[in-house]
Scaffold this active site. Structure first.
Site, mmCIF file in Angstrom:
data_model
loop_
_atom_site.group_PDB
_atom_site.id
_atom_site.type_symbol
_atom_site.label_atom_id
_atom_site.label_comp_id
_atom_site.label_asym_id
_atom_site.label_seq_id
_atom_site.Cartn_x
_atom_site.Cartn_y
_atom_site.Cartn_z
ATOM 1 N N HIS A 130 23.835 75.774 -62.563
ATOM 2 C CA HIS A 130 24.600 76.453 -62.130
ATOM 3 C C HIS A 130 25.670 75.276 -61.282
ATOM 4 O O HIS A 130 26.580 75.485 -60.745
ATOM 5 C CB HIS A 130 24.280 77.403 -60.747
ATOM 6 C CG HIS A 130 23.364 78.317 -61.517
ATOM 7 N ND1 HIS A 130 22.092 78.140 -61.249
ATOM 8 C CD2 HIS A 130 23.390 79.392 -62.144
ATOM 9 C CE1 HIS A 130 21.326 79.051 -61.790
ATOM 10 N NE2 HIS A 130 22.162 79.950 -62.270
ATOM 11 N N ARG A 156 15.931 73.838 -73.668
ATOM 12 C CA ARG A 156 16.595 74.204 -72.399
ATOM 13 C C ARG A 156 16.518 72.995 -71.320
ATOM 14 O O ARG A 156 15.082 72.759 -70.909
ATOM 15 C CB ARG A 156 16.058 75.475 -71.887
ATOM 16 C CG ARG A 156 16.771 75.852 -70.298
ATOM 17 C CD ARG A 156 16.048 76.914 -69.700
ATOM 18 N NE ARG A 156 15.956 78.283 -70.424
ATOM 19 C CZ ARG A 156 14.983 79.232 -70.490
ATOM 20 N NH1 ARG A 156 14.064 79.087 -69.452
ATOM 21 N NH2 ARG A 156 15.083 80.203 -71.158
ATOM 22 N N ASP A 180 9.253 79.432 -71.426
ATOM 23 C CA ASP A 180 9.719 78.822 -70.039
ATOM 24 C C ASP A 180 8.729 77.700 -69.633
ATOM 25 O O ASP A 180 7.718 77.516 -70.268
ATOM 26 C CB ASP A 180 9.395 79.683 -68.815
ATOM 27 C CG ASP A 180 10.596 80.875 -68.988
ATOM 28 O OD1 ASP A 180 11.642 80.660 -69.480
ATOM 29 O OD2 ASP A 180 10.547 81.846 -68.125
HETATM 30 P P1 FDA Z 1 21.172 73.656 -57.540
HETATM 31 O O1 FDA Z 1 20.105 74.237 -57.180
HETATM 32 O O2 FDA Z 1 21.763 72.345 -57.249
HETATM 33 O O3 FDA Z 1 22.493 74.640 -57.331
HETATM 34 C C1 FDA Z 1 23.950 74.398 -57.619
HETATM 35 C C2 FDA Z 1 24.938 75.564 -57.215
HETATM 36 O O4 FDA Z 1 24.207 76.905 -57.823
HETATM 37 C C3 FDA Z 1 24.555 75.898 -55.704
HETATM 38 O O5 FDA Z 1 25.275 74.822 -55.017
HETATM 39 C C4 FDA Z 1 24.823 77.168 -55.711
HETATM 40 O O6 FDA Z 1 26.192 77.356 -55.745
HETATM 41 C C5 FDA Z 1 24.119 77.811 -56.899
HETATM 42 N N1 FDA Z 1 23.088 78.377 -56.912
HETATM 43 C C6 FDA Z 1 21.904 77.856 -57.359
HETATM 44 N N2 FDA Z 1 20.660 78.457 -57.077
HETATM 45 C C7 FDA Z 1 21.103 79.571 -56.533
HETATM 46 C C8 FDA Z 1 20.423 80.623 -55.906
HETATM 47 N N3 FDA Z 1 19.062 80.814 -55.905
HETATM 48 N N4 FDA Z 1 21.244 81.557 -55.251
HETATM 49 C C9 FDA Z 1 22.609 81.519 -55.129
HETATM 50 N N5 FDA Z 1 23.135 80.261 -55.604
HETATM 51 C C10 FDA Z 1 22.821 79.359 -56.366
HETATM 52 N N6 FDA Z 1 13.202 76.170 -63.707
HETATM 53 C C11 FDA Z 1 11.777 75.848 -64.323
HETATM 54 O O7 FDA Z 1 11.072 74.990 -63.542
HETATM 55 N N7 FDA Z 1 11.384 76.281 -65.558
HETATM 56 C C12 FDA Z 1 12.098 77.148 -66.107
HETATM 57 O O8 FDA Z 1 11.534 77.398 -67.366
HETATM 58 C C13 FDA Z 1 13.596 77.372 -65.832
HETATM 59 N N8 FDA Z 1 14.189 78.282 -66.625
HETATM 60 C C14 FDA Z 1 15.582 78.488 -66.249
HETATM 61 C C15 FDA Z 1 16.562 79.013 -67.078
HETATM 62 C C16 FDA Z 1 17.757 79.280 -66.734
HETATM 63 C C17 FDA Z 1 18.864 79.858 -67.693
HETATM 64 C C18 FDA Z 1 18.160 78.616 -65.670
HETATM 65 C C19 FDA Z 1 19.646 78.509 -65.027
HETATM 66 C C20 FDA Z 1 17.449 78.050 -64.661
HETATM 67 C C21 FDA Z 1 15.974 77.905 -64.736
HETATM 68 N N9 FDA Z 1 15.082 77.288 -64.058
HETATM 69 C C22 FDA Z 1 13.920 76.889 -64.353
HETATM 70 C C23 FDA Z 1 15.340 77.241 -62.706
HETATM 71 C C24 FDA Z 1 15.975 75.694 -62.334
HETATM 72 O O9 FDA Z 1 14.839 74.650 -62.587
HETATM 73 C C25 FDA Z 1 16.677 75.514 -61.222
HETATM 74 O O10 FDA Z 1 15.578 75.725 -60.046
HETATM 75 C C26 FDA Z 1 17.673 76.284 -60.901
HETATM 76 O O11 FDA Z 1 18.666 76.608 -61.898
HETATM 77 C C27 FDA Z 1 18.754 76.009 -59.712
HETATM 78 O O12 FDA Z 1 19.234 74.756 -60.078
HETATM 79 P P2 FDA Z 1 20.622 74.217 -60.494
HETATM 80 O O13 FDA Z 1 20.630 73.448 -61.865
HETATM 81 O O14 FDA Z 1 21.454 75.569 -60.554
HETATM 82 O O15 FDA Z 1 21.408 73.336 -59.080
#
Ligand code: FDA
Length: 311
Positions: A230, A187, A137
């Protein structure tokens, strides 16, 4: 603003002590965390694998403060990997593990990087024996250079060691270009940590634009992109950019977090995509939970309600 305040609050030991010693918010924690034990993690992994998902298990914990604690975390992973193998879940990387470098020693004041490298090497050996992989990570911005050094140092022996790029950092397109070699598992996520504006994009629009830029670089390269988001627009963009780059569904994967958009996870499985669900488990859930609440402040209301209704 609320997001930054929440992330700042996550560092407060008084808030942490209050929340983790009060029997709180079981519903909210259970939404994002598979349980406290390796048994809980294995049960969740099995269920997800049976539904066609790939899995990455994360033993919760970060900012380890002693070499003994780092060794204990390492041992937890080694045993977990053996158990994944004997449960028939590890083969071909179906269930892998995600490791936070500071959980295995990176932040230790003395010999932190060396300790982390030794511990990660032990975990990678156990993963190799089990037939699966490890992804490191990416944590706070202050650890990025050291984490990338660990990855490049260990990839000589463990070429499938995965790493994470955070699209909110201004440097990330350059890091993506440097990581597009054959077999390189990367990733891409937006970034979950509080980061100064001088080195990071702050507005959602800028972060999304940077994600799109990094995604295109990784998909046009010859590595193995793991697109962790997501966000429906970015998932759609990934599909179209992959097609443009001539990539088949087996040559990259989507990744999402346990408990977030499960219906979308199933839609991607049904469409024939590779989708990996990141499954955290353990008792040290506080930092992880705060980052999830900060991403979606609507969850905070639910969390606060559960605090008052359960006491
Ligand atoms: P965004 O936050 O814009 O969300 C898009 C949509 O997803 C939202 O509108 C909602 O529908 C849904 N959603 C997102 N978060 C949600 C929540 N908490 N609860 C409910 N619904 C939610 N970060 C990092 O700094 N280091 C790392 O190593 C990792 N590793 C990692 C692994 C994996 C498999 C994932 C999916 C994510 C990470 N992250 C991470 C976290 C990442 O940086 C980020 O903070 C989250 O994925 C949220 O960003 P989105 O891309 O989903 O977009």
């Amino acid at each position: 603003m609320l997001r930054r305040a929440l992330l700042a609050a996550s560092a407060s030991t008084r808030i942490r002590d209050f929340l983790t010693t009060t029997p709180v918010a079981n519903g909210v924690v259970a939404r994002y965390v598979a349980g406290e034990t390796a048994d809980d993690a294995l049960a969740a992994a099995r269920q997800l694998a049976e539904a066609g998902n790939l899995v990455s298990l994360d033993y919760l914990g970060e900012e380890t403060t002693s070499p003994d604690q780092a060794a204990a975390v390492t041992q937890e992973y080694v045993v977990l990997l053996r158990r994944l193998a004997s449960a028939g879940l590890a083969a071909d990387g179906r269930c892998e593990v995600s490791v936070k470098p500071t959980a295995v020693g990176l932040g230790l004041p003395e010999h932190g990087e060396k300790t982390a490298a030794e511990n990660i090497s032990l975990i990678c050996s156990a993963a190799r024996d089990a037939g699966t992989t490890v992804t490191l990570d990416m944590e706070d911005h202050s650890q990025v250079d050291a984490t990338l050094r660990l990855v490049s140092g260990l990839r000589g022996e463990f070429g499938d060691l995965g790493c994470v790029i955070q699209a909110n950092l201004r440097r990330s397109p350059g890091d993506c270009r440097a990581l597009t070699a054959a077999g390189s598992r990367v990733r891409l996520c937006k970034g979950a940590y509080r980061t100064p504006e001088s080195i990071a994009y702050v507005s959602r629009a800028d972060v999304d634009r940077s994600y799109a830029r990094c995604l295109a670089i990784l998909l046009r390269g010859v590595g193995y992109p793991m697109l962790a988001t997501h966000d429906p627009r970015l998932i759609e963009l990934a599909g179209s950019q992959a097609a443009l780059a001539g990539r088949g569904p087996g040559s990259f994967e989507y990744q999402m977090l346990y408990g977030i958009r499960p219906a979308e996870q199933q839609r991607l499985v049904a469409a024939g995509a590779r989708i990996r669900v990141y499954v955290p488990y353990g008792t040290d859930w506080y930092g992880y939970l705060v980052r999830r609440l900060a991403e979606r402040p609507a969850n905070l209301a639910l969390f606060l309600r559960s605090l008052t209704s359960r006491r």
